[in-house]
Design an enzyme around this catalytic site. Structure first.
Site, PDB file in Angstrom:
ATOM      1  N   ASN A 117     -17.687 -11.136  -5.252  1.00  0.00           N
ATOM      2  CA  ASN A 117     -17.158  -9.792  -5.271  1.00  0.00           C
ATOM      3  C   ASN A 117     -16.438  -9.616  -6.721  1.00  0.00           C
ATOM      4  O   ASN A 117     -15.821  -8.711  -6.945  1.00  0.00           O
ATOM      5  CB  ASN A 117     -16.176  -9.326  -4.157  1.00  0.00           C
ATOM      6  CG  ASN A 117     -15.341 -10.489  -3.809  1.00  0.00           C
ATOM      7  OD1 ASN A 117     -14.363 -11.077  -4.665  1.00  0.00           O
ATOM      8  ND2 ASN A 117     -15.176 -11.070  -2.517  1.00  0.00           N
TER       9      ASN A 117
ATOM     10  N   ASP B   6     -22.896  -5.050  -0.963  1.00  0.00           N
ATOM     11  CA  ASP B   6     -22.843  -3.910  -0.276  1.00  0.00           C
ATOM     12  C   ASP B   6     -24.275  -3.594   0.442  1.00  0.00           C
ATOM     13  O   ASP B   6     -25.015  -4.381   0.264  1.00  0.00           O
ATOM     14  CB  ASP B   6     -22.291  -2.794  -1.131  1.00  0.00           C
ATOM     15  CG  ASP B   6     -23.089  -2.401  -2.168  1.00  0.00           C
ATOM     16  OD1 ASP B   6     -22.528  -1.614  -3.309  1.00  0.00           O
ATOM     17  OD2 ASP B   6     -24.404  -2.748  -2.320  1.00  0.00           O
TER      18      ASP B   6
ATOM     19  N   SER C  69     -12.153  -6.719 -10.173  1.00  0.00           N
ATOM     20  CA  SER C  69     -13.084  -6.989  -8.984  1.00  0.00           C
ATOM     21  C   SER C  69     -13.913  -6.132  -8.665  1.00  0.00           C
ATOM     22  O   SER C  69     -13.965  -4.844  -9.145  1.00  0.00           O
ATOM     23  CB  SER C  69     -12.152  -7.310  -7.807  1.00  0.00           C
ATOM     24  OG  SER C  69     -11.643  -6.071  -7.153  1.00  0.00           O
ATOM     25  N   TYR C  70     -14.902  -6.156  -7.794  1.00  0.00           N
ATOM     26  CA  TYR C  70     -15.888  -5.272  -7.427  1.00  0.00           C
ATOM     27  C   TYR C  70     -15.672  -3.829  -6.888  1.00  0.00           C
ATOM     28  O   TYR C  70     -14.596  -3.994  -6.064  1.00  0.00           O
ATOM     29  CB  TYR C  70     -16.770  -5.781  -6.063  1.00  0.00           C
ATOM     30  CG  TYR C  70     -17.916  -4.898  -5.792  1.00  0.00           C
ATOM     31  CD1 TYR C  70     -18.358  -4.361  -4.730  1.00  0.00           C
ATOM     32  CD2 TYR C  70     -19.064  -4.826  -6.877  1.00  0.00           C
ATOM     33  CE1 TYR C  70     -19.406  -3.643  -4.350  1.00  0.00           C
ATOM     34  CE2 TYR C  70     -20.209  -4.034  -6.630  1.00  0.00           C
ATOM     35  CZ  TYR C  70     -20.213  -3.520  -5.224  1.00  0.00           C
ATOM     36  OH  TYR C  70     -21.400  -2.773  -4.911  1.00  0.00           O
ATOM     37  N   PRO C  71     -15.748  -2.875  -7.819  1.00  0.00           N
ATOM     38  CA  PRO C  71     -14.886  -1.654  -7.442  1.00  0.00           C
ATOM     39  C   PRO C  71     -15.483  -0.661  -6.222  1.00  0.00           C
ATOM     40  O   PRO C  71     -14.867   0.393  -5.827  1.00  0.00           O
ATOM     41  CB  PRO C  71     -15.252  -0.816  -8.733  1.00  0.00           C
ATOM     42  CG  PRO C  71     -16.685  -1.182  -9.079  1.00  0.00           C
ATOM     43  CD  PRO C  71     -16.692  -2.748  -8.694  1.00  0.00           C
TER      44      PRO C  71
END
Lengths: 619, 209
Positions: free
Chosen positions: A148, A119, A329-331
């Site tokens: 991710n 990110d 998964s990536y939150p």
């Protein structure tokens, strides 16, 4: 060939090392008890090939911003000088050992492989790591992993397809850091010094300002004011009741309500003059309740407080913990649509061993699967939050971890299901000129509702049969008088929704801003009926919000517009459409005017504090 | 046009002007605005009528009979000329109306920007019983449709008699910010029942369009 890989946290470093190292990983301690170095061999393929790898990590941002020491004195340094003062970016004291570790490990490495979160903040942290590594090895080549989730196949694939660090994304964060730091310092010093001098009660208090905190406070005060100003009003409505087939059917007046008793009486008289009611419409049609959209961070942080009674910040922390352990998964994602190429069946297959939803998952694989709905957002970085693997309740750290995992998994399964299907009957009566209606709902197929208890759809049962043209003598026709109900204070899900739609903060930071305004004692969280909580402003919070509104700025600091505009421009930097320095200069110029006007009219703030902190409390 | 022709033409529109008042207007137009007398048309007179008090500008021909209160369940055959004395929105609470006006003012001050105060969520269970008017006002401003539901008016005829009027269905042009003094010509006005209060006797009439 040596490759140094650096992740954002030790748990990620450990997980990735175990995957790439194939179990042949040697662990070394560092000077930090929280950070380890993991050594293994891995074939990256391509131009890197097989290499000796050391995987380590940092702990979030390495660096912090500060002013040179000559600007440290709040009382002797005029605040407006800080608009142009030099900013020093240096490794923070806590991160010195981490930086030393990176310098040491980078010395003999050919490649620096960044494994921070994908990110905007992660890109900036990647830049910080690069700058540190280049101190000991200026020639080191920098590449970046795009991932991710921590599923094995995904990590191995990601490791073989590195990309460049995004300078634009890092610049956006750098701009944000500078602006938040400068503006925070300037306005915090201004209001703290002035208000400390004016009010004994505030003498030992730092009254901080933040460009996101204040609009967040603004929303809470805005709603509070509406609750305070609310005056109940009488209203009247007509109620028509019919009884048939041993059922009592209550019909709702189409005008809903009137705020004039005379008018209600007139309408009633008109109906009574007609004597009978005529059935003018009987509509039966299929209806559906739509399954939920794929889960984004904003939605997760709303659902946590609403359904799990866990704060949004805690919900996100739990989701991150589940992510670093490889369960979800990536939150942090804005995306609420699954990519068409994603293997959703594969994920569903992993969930079939569960006692709680295994049967449902198997049903999806056996033919009940439906393509998920697509929302409107796609950050092009991460998919919606979804489970990666099945985990048993007892294998998780706490009950709260389980509840968040359960929510994410049930949401995912619901997305892959059919909508719930029902049959709706609408009956409309006309009496005189007035229309009354009633709806009946029967739920024919619950579908996604069977796995998703967070949504309610309740049937009313079959309505009795009515025929168009039929005349009926109502069992009762009466005027009901009632009183309007006050709005309620903001709940956490409501506040997040307002921040999201008004552009305050990002999906990753909204929960932090909510915590911050509570820490600063501008806002208080308290219980409302049931176990839900609500936000009310403190006297200081009200005083600040009202005071700034009184100053008469074109865009008050407690309104969302300045920050919303900044967030839009930060996105433009990230996509390469705006230069970082240009945005910083533009924003500082805007805030310079705000600062001068605020200083000039600071008495408004003092008067507001006098009223809300002293006079009303004495009263 | 001659004064007689002007009177006749206005009367055909349901506006029975008083001769003396018309004369004043015509003289004003001739002497102050320099119109030739024969060139004065109803279009020139109309604005003066619209700005006038019908108790002074019109005759009783457009008014209800003085004994109207003793007549029940009748439909008035002649058009009734009235002016709006008071207007009230009764389909929305006063709190909602104030919310609308405040949001409108805020939007004007913020040059078209608007703070969103309520987000439309699929699950509205928690919102039931919230009569703050925030949602209605916000929607009305976004849609640009205005904030109107049903108005109750106090109307006055040329004889100074006052009536309540209520919209059965929305009438374009009748809303909360309709100017007081707006003139209405009502056809087929129905007289309702007389209601006696403990202290006052008031007439309750309603007008159906």
């Amino acid at each position: 060939m040596r490759v140094l890989c650096v992740a954002e946290k030790n748990s990620i470093a450990k997980s990735v090392a175990n995957i790439l190292g194939g179990g042949q990983v040697k662990r070394r301690d560092t000077k930090s008890k929280y950070i380890k170095n993991y050594d293994f061999t891995f074939d990256f393929g391509g131009y890197i090939g097989t290499a000796q790898v050391t995987m380590t990590s940092v702990s979030g941002h390495l660096t912090e911003a500060s002013f040179p020491s000559e600007y440290n004195s709040w009382s002797s340094v005029p605040q407006d000088i800080l608009f142009d003062a030099r900013i020093i970016t240096s490794v923070s004291k806590n991160a010195n050992v981490l930086a030393d570790n990176i310098k040491k490990e980078a010395r003999n490495a050919t490649y620096l492989y960044i494994w921070t979160d994908c990110d905007r903040e992660g890109e900036h942290i990647g830049m910080e790591i690069t700058n540190v590594a280049r101190i000991s090895n200026p020639q080191i080549r920098v590449i970046r992993a795009d991932f991710n989730n921590l599923e094995r196949k995904h990590i191995i694939q990601a490791s073989k397809r590195p990309r460049e660090l995004s300078k634009d994304a890092a610049d956006a964060v750098s701009a944000r850091i500078e602006l938040d730091f400068r503006l925070g310092a300037i306005f915090t010093r201004l209001q703290t010094l002035q208000l400390q001098r004016a009010f004994e009660i505030l003498q030992s208090k730092v009254i901080s300002y933040g460009p996101c905190q204040f609009p967040t406070l603004g929303f809470v005060v805005d709603r509070w004011q509406r609750v305070e100003d609310f005056v109940p009003e009488n209203f009247w409505s007509l109620k028509l009741v019919d009884k048939r087939e041993r059922q009592t059917v209550n019909f709702t007046w189409k005008r809903n309500r009137v705020y004039d008793r005379l008018a209600a009486i007139l309408f009633l008289e008109h109906c009574l003059d007609a004597k009978v009611a005529k059935v003018v419409k009987v509509n039966q049609k299929p209806t559906r309740r739509y399954k939920p959209l794929p889960l984004s961070t904003v939605e997760l942080t709303k659902m946590g407080p609403k359904f799990l009674r866990i704060s949004s910040k805690k919900t996100l922390e739990l989701a991150e913990s589940l992510y670093t352990n490889g369960f979800v998964s990536y939150p942090r994602t804005e995306t609420d649509q699954f990519d068409s190429g994603m293997d959703l069946h594969g994920i569903i297959g992993k969930l079939t061993p569960s006692e709680d939803w295994g049967t449902f998952a198997q049903g999806l694989l056996d033919g009940n699967f439906r393509i998920p709905r697509k929302g409107k957002h796609n950050d092009r970085a991460h998919p919606p939050i979804h489970p990666i693997s099945f985990v048993h309740r007892s294998a998780l750290q706490s009950q709260d971890h389980w509840r968040v995992y359960e929510l994410i998994t049930r949401r995912f399964l619901a997305c892959c299901s059919e909508n719930a299907i029902g049959a709706e009957t609408i009956i409309e009566l006309q009496m005189g000129d007035e229309l009354f209606s009633q709806k009946g709902l029967i739920i024919l197929e619950r579908n996604y509702l069977d796995v998703y208890p967070y949504d309610k759809w309740t049937g009313t049962g079959q309505l009795p049969a009515y025929q168009v043209g039929e005349e009926i003598m109502p069992n009762m026709l009466n005027i009901i008088d009632s009183v309007t109900t006050s709005p309620s204070y903001l709940t956490e899900p409501e506040l997040i929704a307002l921040m999201d739609v008004n552009g305050i903060g990002t999906d990753a930071t909204m929960a932090d801003h909510i915590e911050k305004v509570q820490e600063r004692e501008y806002v208080v969280k308290r219980k409302k009926r049931g176990a839900a909580t609500e936000f009310v402003p403190s006297s200081l919070g009200i005083a600040l919000a009202k005071g700034y509104d009184e100053i008469g700025l074109e865009w008050s600091l407690t309104k969302p517009f300045l920050r919303k505009e900044m967030e839009v421009q930060l996105k433009n930097i990230e996509t390469g459409h705006l230069d970082r320095d240009a945005l910083v200069q533009m924003t500082l110029s805007q805030f310079r005017d705000v600062f001068h006007l605020t200083k000039q009219r600071f008495d408004c703030l003092k008067n507001s504090c006098r009223l809300y902190l002293i006079e009303l409390n004495e009263g | 046009m001659t004064d007689t022709m002007l009177l006749r033409e206005m009367e055909q529109r349901g506006i029975p002007l008083q001769d003396s008042w018309l004369l004043l207007v015509v003289n004003h137009l001739v002497h102050q605005r320099k119109y030739a007398r024969e060139n004065i048309t109803t279009e020139l007179v109309f604005p003066f009528f619209m700005a006038s008090d019908i108790r002074t500008s019109t005759s009783g021909a457009g008014a209800a009979a003085y004994d109207i209160s003793s007549q029940h369940n009748i439909t008035l055959s002649n058009p009734l000329l009235v002016q709006v004395v008071r207007i009230r929105e009764i389909g929305k609470s006063i709190v909602s109306q104030l919310e609308y006006l405040n949001q409108l003012e805020e939007r004007k001050n913020l040059k078209g920007q608007q703070i969103i105060r309520l987000v439309d969520e699929e699950d509205q269970e928690d919102k039931e019983g919230d009569d703050s008017g925030i949602a209605e006002a916000q929607e009305a401003i976004f849609d640009g449709k205005g904030f109107k539901y049903m108005c109750r008016l106090v109307l006055e005829d040329a004889n100074g008699q006052r009536f309540y009027g209520m919209e059965w269905k929305p009438i374009p042009g009748i809303q909360l910010d309709t100017d007081l003094g707006t003139k209405l010509v009502i056809h087929n006005a129905q007289e309702g029942r007389l209601m006696n209060g403990t202290e006052n006797t008031f007439r309750r009439n309603y007008c159906k369009n």
